[in-house]
Design a protein around this motif. Structure first.
Motif, PDB file in Angstrom:
ATOM      1  N   LEU A  45       0.856  -1.041  -0.108  1.00 60.10           N
ATOM      2  CA  LEU A  45      -0.167  -0.080   0.028  1.00 60.10           C
ATOM      3  C   LEU A  45       1.030   1.283   0.062  1.00 60.10           C
ATOM      4  N   PRO A  46       0.386   2.367  -0.793  1.00 66.72           N
ATOM      5  CA  PRO A  46       1.057   3.560  -0.593  1.00 66.72           C
ATOM      6  C   PRO A  46       1.126   4.159   0.671  1.00 66.72           C
ATOM      7  N   PRO A  47       1.915   5.166   0.961  1.00 62.99           N
ATOM      8  CA  PRO A  47       2.042   5.954   2.295  1.00 62.99           C
ATOM      9  C   PRO A  47       0.999   7.101   2.214  1.00 62.99           C
ATOM     10  N   LEU A  48       0.704   7.313   3.432  1.00 63.80           N
ATOM     11  CA  LEU A  48      -0.279   8.691   3.558  1.00 63.80           C
ATOM     12  C   LEU A  48       0.734   9.855   2.788  1.00 63.80           C
ATOM     13  N   PRO A  49      -0.238  10.850   2.523  1.00 66.51           N
ATOM     14  CA  PRO A  49       0.552  12.067   1.831  1.00 66.51           C
ATOM     15  C   PRO A  49       1.657  12.756   2.973  1.00 66.51           C
ATOM     16  N   GLY A  50       2.841  12.739   2.498  1.00 68.86           N
ATOM     17  CA  GLY A  50       3.739  13.491   3.201  1.00 68.86           C
ATOM     18  C   GLY A  50       4.732  12.333   4.052  1.00 68.86           C
ATOM     19  N   ARG A  51       4.509  11.189   3.615  1.00 66.44           N
ATOM     20  CA  ARG A  51       5.202   9.991   4.385  1.00 66.44           C
ATOM     21  C   ARG A  51       6.134   9.501   3.231  1.00 66.44           C
ATOM     22  N   ASP A  52       7.245   8.990   3.536  1.00 68.91           N
ATOM     23  CA  ASP A  52       8.132   8.126   2.715  1.00 68.91           C
ATOM     24  C   ASP A  52       7.764   6.699   2.502  1.00 68.91           C
ATOM     25  N   LYS A  53       7.263   6.231   3.508  1.00 75.63           N
ATOM     26  CA  LYS A  53       7.036   4.673   3.705  1.00 75.63           C
ATOM     27  C   LYS A  53       5.477   4.346   3.575  1.00 75.63           C
ATOM     28  N   GLY A  54       5.078   3.502   2.882  1.00 74.37           N
ATOM     29  CA  GLY A  54       3.592   2.957   2.886  1.00 74.37           C
ATOM     30  C   GLY A  54       3.727   1.828   3.794  1.00 74.37           C
ATOM     31  N   GLU A  91       2.879   0.250  25.235  1.00 72.03           N
ATOM     32  CA  GLU A  91       3.209  -1.006  26.393  1.00 72.03           C
ATOM     33  C   GLU A  91       3.481  -2.138  25.833  1.00 72.03           C
ATOM     34  N   ALA A  92       3.330  -2.450  24.481  1.00 73.04           N
ATOM     35  CA  ALA A  92       3.391  -3.864  23.670  1.00 73.04           C
ATOM     36  C   ALA A  92       5.054  -4.077  23.547  1.00 73.04           C
ATOM     37  N   ASP A  93       5.523  -3.082  23.112  1.00 74.83           N
ATOM     38  CA  ASP A  93       7.006  -3.150  22.744  1.00 74.83           C
ATOM     39  C   ASP A  93       6.823  -3.900  21.516  1.00 74.83           C
ATOM     40  N   VAL A  94       6.046  -3.665  20.593  1.00 76.40           N
ATOM     41  CA  VAL A  94       5.844  -4.307  19.215  1.00 76.40           C
ATOM     42  C   VAL A  94       5.574  -3.164  18.406  1.00 76.40           C
ATOM     43  N   PRO A  95       5.942  -3.367  16.864  1.00 81.56           N
ATOM     44  CA  PRO A  95       5.406  -2.283  16.107  1.00 81.56           C
ATOM     45  C   PRO A  95       3.940  -2.424  16.013  1.00 81.56           C
ATOM     46  N   VAL A  96       3.333  -1.429  15.799  1.00 83.20           N
ATOM     47  CA  VAL A  96       1.706  -1.256  15.369  1.00 83.20           C
ATOM     48  C   VAL A  96       1.763  -0.308  14.266  1.00 83.20           C
ATOM     49  N   TYR A  97       1.095  -1.237  13.247  1.00 86.29           N
ATOM     50  CA  TYR A  97       1.017  -0.922  11.871  1.00 86.29           C
ATOM     51  C   TYR A  97      -0.514  -0.212  11.700  1.00 86.29           C
ATOM     52  N   GLY A  98      -0.595   0.847  10.834  1.00 91.80           N
ATOM     53  CA  GLY A  98      -2.077   1.125  10.643  1.00 91.80           C
ATOM     54  C   GLY A  98      -2.527   0.949   8.939  1.00 91.80           C
ATOM     55  N   LEU A  99      -3.674   0.520   8.991  1.00 92.91           N
ATOM     56  CA  LEU A  99      -3.965   0.422   7.452  1.00 92.91           C
ATOM     57  C   LEU A  99      -5.340   1.279   7.538  1.00 92.91           C
ATOM     58  N   ASN A 100      -4.998   2.402   6.896  1.00 90.25           N
ATOM     59  CA  ASN A 100      -6.020   3.514   6.703  1.00 90.25           C
ATOM     60  C   ASN A 100      -7.193   2.941   5.580  1.00 90.25           C
ATOM     61  N   TYR A 120       1.416   4.673  14.869  1.00 89.84           N
ATOM     62  CA  TYR A 120       2.166   3.786  13.974  1.00 89.84           C
ATOM     63  C   TYR A 120       3.227   4.037  13.491  1.00 89.84           C
ATOM     64  N   ALA A 121       3.795   2.438  13.445  1.00 85.91           N
ATOM     65  CA  ALA A 121       5.380   2.682  12.817  1.00 85.91           C
ATOM     66  C   ALA A 121       5.292   2.768  11.034  1.00 85.91           C
ATOM     67  N   ALA A 122       4.311   2.535  10.482  1.00 86.15           N
ATOM     68  CA  ALA A 122       4.066   2.892   9.252  1.00 86.15           C
ATOM     69  C   ALA A 122       2.447   2.948   8.995  1.00 86.15           C
ATOM     70  N   VAL A 123       1.870   3.566   8.022  1.00 87.55           N
ATOM     71  CA  VAL A 123       0.458   3.451   7.594  1.00 87.55           C
ATOM     72  C   VAL A 123       0.366   3.386   6.163  1.00 87.55           C
ATOM     73  N   GLY A 124      -0.289   2.390   5.801  1.00 82.54           N
ATOM     74  CA  GLY A 124      -0.645   2.303   4.220  1.00 82.54           C
ATOM     75  C   GLY A 124      -1.897   2.680   3.940  1.00 82.54           C
ATOM     76  N   MET A 125      -2.282   3.464   2.975  1.00 79.26           N
ATOM     77  CA  MET A 125      -3.678   3.812   2.371  1.00 79.26           C
ATOM     78  C   MET A 125      -4.206   2.732   1.547  1.00 79.26           C
ATOM     79  N   ASP A 126      -5.216   2.098   2.178  1.00 78.14           N
ATOM     80  CA  ASP A 126      -6.149   1.086   1.324  1.00 78.14           C
ATOM     81  C   ASP A 126      -7.401   1.861   0.924  1.00 78.14           C
ATOM     82  N   LEU A 127      -7.406   2.718  -0.240  1.00 77.68           N
ATOM     83  CA  LEU A 127      -8.275   3.647  -0.589  1.00 77.68           C
ATOM     84  C   LEU A 127      -9.394   2.707  -1.410  1.00 77.68           C
ATOM     85  N   SER A 128      -9.151   1.615  -2.043  1.00 73.62           N
ATOM     86  CA  SER A 128     -10.045   0.765  -2.562  1.00 73.62           C
ATOM     87  C   SER A 128     -10.908  -0.457  -1.641  1.00 73.62           C
ATOM     88  N   GLY A 129     -10.240  -0.452  -0.383  1.00 73.31           N
ATOM     89  CA  GLY A 129     -10.647  -1.321   0.251  1.00 73.31           C
ATOM     90  C   GLY A 129     -10.245  -3.001  -0.002  1.00 73.31           C
TER      91      GLY A 129
END
Length: 178
Positions: A45-54, A91-100, A120-129
């Motif tokens: 997935l592509p990144p949110l606008p303004g971010r380098d990484k999806g 608290e979990a000490d694990v990466p939390v990723y977001g799927l927008n 979020y450690a990274a967020v991907g845009m799922d525009l189509s679902g």
């Protein structure tokens, strides 16, 4: 003839009542997932606008447990759970990723995270679902715990509550770590 016409609705009512009674003590928020103990689907997935990484499946296969939280700016329960997702991230000490998920305007996700904080450690845009569908998402929010090999180990449907965080998610992550 009249007797059978009168009996049919009674039989149907009794059958429905039986089904309801058999399921009355079941938790409606528990939705089985065929993906539990299966690999997370392939996605990129592509990144949110303004971010380098999806976000992609490769992020979930780094050898460490991770959490994937499916959210959207238009989702009222997502707003309610967001402070707990931030707490989980701390608290979990694990990466939390977001799927927008299915934003109408990609900038809405950016504004939402700027307002509420970004755990979020990274967020991907799922525009189509499409990626959400591949994960078996019923609706937002949903939260997945994924082991270091990319296997889905747990799925929570609906907003994370304090009880879910403390009694389910954090213990499940600790169990997978240990």
């Amino acid at each position: 003839m009249r007797f059978s016409i009168a009996v049919i609705p009674l039989v149907l009512f009794a059958a429905l009542a039986g089904v309801f009674l058999l399921n009355i003590d079941k938790d409606a928020s528990v939705v089985p997932s065929v993906l539990i103990d299966k690999p997370a689907p392939e996605f990129s997935l592509p990144p949110l606008p303004g971010r380098d990484k999806g976000l992609s499946r490769a992020d979930l296969t780094t050898g460490e447990i991770s959490v994937l939280n499916v959210f959207a700016s238009w989702c009222v329960p997502c707003r309610a759970e967001h402070p707990l997702i931030k707490r989980l991230s701390r608290e979990a000490d694990v990466p939390v990723y977001g799927l927008n998920y299915k934003e109408k305007d990609p900038e809405d996700g950016v504004k939402w995270l700027a307002e509420l904080g970004d755990p979020y450690a990274a967020v991907g845009m799922d525009l189509s679902g499409r990626t959400g569908i591949d994960f078996g998402v019923y609706g937002v929010p949903e939260t997945f715990i994924i082991d270091g090999t990319g296997q889905i180990r747990y799925k929570h449907v609906g907003p994370v509550t304090v009880e879910v965080l403390e009694k389910v998610l954090l213990p499940k992550i600790a169990e997978l770590k240990g």
